[in-house]
Design a protein around this motif. Sequence first.
Motif, PDB file in Angstrom:
ATOM      1  N   ARG A 114       0.828  -1.202   0.000  1.00  0.00           N
ATOM      2  CA  ARG A 114       0.000   0.000   0.000  1.00  0.00           C
ATOM      3  C   ARG A 114       0.868   1.260   0.000  1.00  0.00           C
ATOM      4  O   ARG A 114       1.830   1.364   0.749  1.00  0.00           O
ATOM      5  CB  ARG A 114      -0.895  -0.033   1.233  1.00  0.00           C
ATOM      6  N   CYS A 115       0.505   2.203  -0.843  1.00  0.00           N
ATOM      7  CA  CYS A 115       1.251   3.458  -0.878  1.00  0.00           C
ATOM      8  C   CYS A 115       0.743   4.375   0.230  1.00  0.00           C
ATOM      9  O   CYS A 115      -0.459   4.559   0.386  1.00  0.00           O
ATOM     10  CB  CYS A 115       1.056   4.152  -2.212  1.00  0.00           C
ATOM     11  N   LEU A 116       1.677   4.943   0.971  1.00  0.00           N
ATOM     12  CA  LEU A 116       1.264   5.800   2.079  1.00  0.00           C
ATOM     13  C   LEU A 116       1.197   7.269   1.690  1.00  0.00           C
ATOM     14  O   LEU A 116       0.546   8.065   2.340  1.00  0.00           O
ATOM     15  CB  LEU A 116       2.195   5.609   3.265  1.00  0.00           C
ATOM     16  N   GLU A 117       1.907   7.615   0.644  1.00  0.00           N
ATOM     17  CA  GLU A 117       1.780   8.988   0.166  1.00  0.00           C
ATOM     18  C   GLU A 117       1.892   9.024  -1.344  1.00  0.00           C
ATOM     19  O   GLU A 117       2.255   8.038  -1.978  1.00  0.00           O
ATOM     20  CB  GLU A 117       2.839   9.877   0.833  1.00  0.00           C
ATOM     21  N   MET A 118       1.591  10.193  -1.909  1.00  0.00           N
ATOM     22  CA  MET A 118       1.529  10.303  -3.362  1.00  0.00           C
ATOM     23  C   MET A 118       2.868  10.033  -4.032  1.00  0.00           C
ATOM     24  O   MET A 118       2.925   9.585  -5.165  1.00  0.00           O
ATOM     25  CB  MET A 118       1.008  11.687  -3.768  1.00  0.00           C
ATOM     26  N   ARG A 119       3.967  10.314  -3.305  1.00  0.00           N
ATOM     27  CA  ARG A 119       5.270  10.085  -3.930  1.00  0.00           C
ATOM     28  C   ARG A 119       5.466   8.612  -4.271  1.00  0.00           C
ATOM     29  O   ARG A 119       6.025   8.257  -5.303  1.00  0.00           O
ATOM     30  CB  ARG A 119       6.393  10.584  -3.025  1.00  0.00           C
ATOM     31  N   GLU A 120       4.995   7.760  -3.374  1.00  0.00           N
ATOM     32  CA  GLU A 120       5.090   6.330  -3.653  1.00  0.00           C
ATOM     33  C   GLU A 120       4.198   5.954  -4.838  1.00  0.00           C
ATOM     34  O   GLU A 120       4.588   5.187  -5.717  1.00  0.00           O
ATOM     35  CB  GLU A 120       4.652   5.515  -2.427  1.00  0.00           C
ATOM     36  N   THR A 121       2.997   6.530  -4.831  1.00  0.00           N
ATOM     37  CA  THR A 121       2.079   6.264  -5.936  1.00  0.00           C
ATOM     38  C   THR A 121       2.707   6.678  -7.265  1.00  0.00           C
ATOM     39  O   THR A 121       2.618   5.956  -8.261  1.00  0.00           O
ATOM     40  CB  THR A 121       0.768   7.037  -5.719  1.00  0.00           C
ATOM     41  N   ALA A 122       3.338   7.845  -7.253  1.00  0.00           N
ATOM     42  CA  ALA A 122       3.977   8.335  -8.468  1.00  0.00           C
ATOM     43  C   ALA A 122       5.031   7.350  -8.954  1.00  0.00           C
ATOM     44  O   ALA A 122       5.148   7.079 -10.156  1.00  0.00           O
ATOM     45  CB  ALA A 122       4.599   9.705  -8.216  1.00  0.00           C
ATOM     46  N   ASP A 123       5.801   6.798  -8.027  1.00  0.00           N
ATOM     47  CA  ASP A 123       6.811   5.807  -8.401  1.00  0.00           C
ATOM     48  C   ASP A 123       6.178   4.597  -9.065  1.00  0.00           C
ATOM     49  O   ASP A 123       6.690   4.066 -10.050  1.00  0.00           O
ATOM     50  CB  ASP A 123       7.580   5.333  -7.157  1.00  0.00           C
ATOM     51  N   LYS A 124       5.057   4.169  -8.490  1.00  0.00           N
ATOM     52  CA  LYS A 124       4.365   2.999  -9.042  1.00  0.00           C
ATOM     53  C   LYS A 124       3.848   3.279 -10.445  1.00  0.00           C
ATOM     54  O   LYS A 124       3.920   2.430 -11.325  1.00  0.00           O
ATOM     55  CB  LYS A 124       3.180   2.602  -8.145  1.00  0.00           C
ATOM     56  N   ILE A 125       3.323   4.475 -10.619  1.00  0.00           N
ATOM     57  CA  ILE A 125       2.804   4.829 -11.942  1.00  0.00           C
ATOM     58  C   ILE A 125       3.944   4.823 -12.955  1.00  0.00           C
ATOM     59  O   ILE A 125       3.821   4.303 -14.058  1.00  0.00           O
ATOM     60  CB  ILE A 125       2.119   6.214 -11.916  1.00  0.00           C
ATOM     61  N   GLN A 126       5.075   5.359 -12.504  1.00  0.00           N
ATOM     62  CA  GLN A 126       6.243   5.388 -13.373  1.00  0.00           C
ATOM     63  C   GLN A 126       6.653   3.955 -13.760  1.00  0.00           C
ATOM     64  O   GLN A 126       6.961   3.662 -14.907  1.00  0.00           O
ATOM     65  CB  GLN A 126       7.376   6.084 -12.633  1.00  0.00           C
ATOM     66  N   GLN A 127       6.614   3.092 -12.753  1.00  0.00           N
ATOM     67  CA  GLN A 127       6.972   1.697 -12.984  1.00  0.00           C
ATOM     68  C   GLN A 127       6.002   1.055 -13.986  1.00  0.00           C
ATOM     69  O   GLN A 127       6.412   0.283 -14.857  1.00  0.00           O
ATOM     70  CB  GLN A 127       6.912   0.958 -11.647  1.00  0.00           C
ATOM     71  N   ALA A 128       4.722   1.401 -13.849  1.00  0.00           N
ATOM     72  CA  ALA A 128       3.720   0.835 -14.753  1.00  0.00           C
ATOM     73  C   ALA A 128       3.967   1.272 -16.192  1.00  0.00           C
ATOM     74  O   ALA A 128       3.819   0.483 -17.125  1.00  0.00           O
ATOM     75  CB  ALA A 128       2.322   1.239 -14.303  1.00  0.00           C
ATOM     76  N   PHE A 129       4.361   2.525 -16.378  1.00  0.00           N
ATOM     77  CA  PHE A 129       4.685   3.003 -17.718  1.00  0.00           C
ATOM     78  C   PHE A 129       5.801   2.172 -18.330  1.00  0.00           C
ATOM     79  O   PHE A 129       5.781   1.818 -19.493  1.00  0.00           O
ATOM     80  CB  PHE A 129       5.131   4.472 -17.665  1.00  0.00           C
ATOM     81  N   ARG A 130       6.791   1.885 -17.483  1.00  0.00           N
ATOM     82  CA  ARG A 130       7.935   1.124 -17.967  1.00  0.00           C
ATOM     83  C   ARG A 130       7.493  -0.285 -18.347  1.00  0.00           C
ATOM     84  O   ARG A 130       7.867  -0.826 -19.371  1.00  0.00           O
ATOM     85  CB  ARG A 130       9.009   1.087 -16.884  1.00  0.00           C
ATOM     86  N   LEU A 131       6.671  -0.844 -17.492  1.00  0.00           N
ATOM     87  CA  LEU A 131       6.245  -2.225 -17.669  1.00  0.00           C
ATOM     88  C   LEU A 131       5.338  -2.391 -18.889  1.00  0.00           C
ATOM     89  O   LEU A 131       5.507  -3.311 -19.686  1.00  0.00           O
ATOM     90  CB  LEU A 131       5.505  -2.655 -16.403  1.00  0.00           C
ATOM     91  N   TYR A 132       4.382  -1.496 -19.044  1.00  0.00           N
ATOM     92  CA  TYR A 132       3.352  -1.712 -20.055  1.00  0.00           C
ATOM     93  C   TYR A 132       3.597  -0.989 -21.365  1.00  0.00           C
ATOM     94  O   TYR A 132       3.112  -1.416 -22.406  1.00  0.00           O
ATOM     95  CB  TYR A 132       1.982  -1.327 -19.495  1.00  0.00           C
ATOM     96  N   LEU A 133       4.297   0.121 -21.316  1.00  0.00           N
ATOM     97  CA  LEU A 133       4.502   0.853 -22.557  1.00  0.00           C
ATOM     98  C   LEU A 133       5.975   0.977 -22.912  1.00  0.00           C
ATOM     99  O   LEU A 133       6.325   1.568 -23.921  1.00  0.00           O
ATOM    100  CB  LEU A 133       3.888   2.252 -22.459  1.00  0.00           C
ATOM    101  N   ASN A 134       6.825   0.406 -22.078  1.00  0.00           N
ATOM    102  CA  ASN A 134       8.253   0.467 -22.334  1.00  0.00           C
ATOM    103  C   ASN A 134       8.731   1.907 -22.507  1.00  0.00           C
ATOM    104  O   ASN A 134       9.454   2.232 -23.447  1.00  0.00           O
ATOM    105  CB  ASN A 134       8.597  -0.356 -23.579  1.00  0.00           C
ATOM    106  N   MET A 135       8.283   2.757 -21.647  1.00  0.00           N
ATOM    107  CA  MET A 135       8.759   4.139 -21.698  1.00  0.00           C
ATOM    108  C   MET A 135       8.973   4.625 -20.267  1.00  0.00           C
ATOM    109  O   MET A 135       8.453   4.055 -19.318  1.00  0.00           O
ATOM    110  CB  MET A 135       7.738   5.030 -22.395  1.00  0.00           C
ATOM    111  N   GLN A 136       9.782   5.653 -20.148  1.00  0.00           N
ATOM    112  CA  GLN A 136      10.179   6.078 -18.817  1.00  0.00           C
ATOM    113  C   GLN A 136       9.867   7.551 -18.615  1.00  0.00           C
ATOM    114  O   GLN A 136      10.693   8.416 -18.888  1.00  0.00           O
ATOM    115  CB  GLN A 136      11.680   5.832 -18.645  1.00  0.00           C
ATOM    116  N   PRO A 137       8.669   7.859 -18.142  1.00  0.00           N
ATOM    117  CA  PRO A 137       8.377   9.267 -17.897  1.00  0.00           C
ATOM    118  C   PRO A 137       9.108   9.743 -16.636  1.00  0.00           C
ATOM    119  O   PRO A 137       9.452   8.946 -15.771  1.00  0.00           O
ATOM    120  CB  PRO A 137       6.866   9.282 -17.680  1.00  0.00           C
TER     121      PRO A 137
END
Lengths: 157, 176
Positions: B66-89
């Motif tokens: 579980r993400c406790l703050e938005m910074r963690e969430t942002a990291d996860k979103i970034q990871q998802a971009f890498r995983l699913y679209l092969n890009m690194q925002p």
Amino acid sequence: MADDIVFELLHSEIINYSLEQNKSSNGKEVDLSVVEYIGFAAGYKIMERLTREWPRFKDELDTMKFICTDFWTCIYKKQIDNLRTNHQGVYVLQDNAFRFLINFSSGQQYLEYAPRYVAYTCGLIRGGLANLCINSIVTAEVQTMPSCKFHIHVQRS
Amino acid sequence: MSRQTSRLDAKKVNSELLTLTYGALVSQMLKEIDNPEDVNKQLERIGYNMGVRLIEDFLARTPSTRCLEMRETADKIQQAFRLYLNMQPVVTSWSSAGDEFSLVWDQCPLSEWVEMPNNGLKYCALIPGAIRGALQMVQLDVQCWFVQDLLKGDPITELRVKYIKRLEDAVPAGED
């Protein structure tokens, strides 16, 4: 990388979208032409990119073999299980575990929805062949779930 | 050149097919729907539907807690971009309250080979939709919108994500 799932979800959403679009325009009839057309457009373009550095195909059958092996393996993670032809422009491609049907129960329950999930691929094949100057009509037949037969009728003018 | 050596690169083919299929869908929508604003809405909704399911896959694939703050969430979103679209925002431009940030990228597989009509279309509207859908499934209500868009001539694409509230578990409408 896990973009397979993204493609599968997009595929389902395309079906969803087109069903909703024509729900508003007419009544019960399920019209999958939009799904087929999207497949066609994608197939036409991807084939151009795939065959750019590919040796020229000997003949029609050679082209079909390319679709059944390399093309199919890339996109559907396995080869076509059976290719038949009458040597007069009819080809039947059989996939015993078609990627878009594999997640369904293999019973009769969802058989009526199967056409929705093969329409894109019909278009994809037709588009791919069209790019290689083979005009065709592609239809699909699902008798038992996850197996699917694609019938390609080459149109000669 | 023999056939054996020129086998196709499945990864590349699949990512290109995704791009082309998405492109075909968007152009089909523009043909069928008169108002580009409505196309944006449809794309956003399609993204939302995908996000709702994608999160399951993401949680299964990554060791996420579980993400406790938005910074963690942002990291996860970034990871998802890498995983699913092969890009690194890049995650950047945090608001002082830490509830709003931007994802910035200068190339995206979805928008390759795209020529934009000048009609207010948000070509990549799928992405904010997917983020909203995915986060909603983990009880986060966010707002997501494009600030800049490469396809509209900006130097980068900037997607702003704003935390709205935490969703509490609620009984679905129509059920007692």
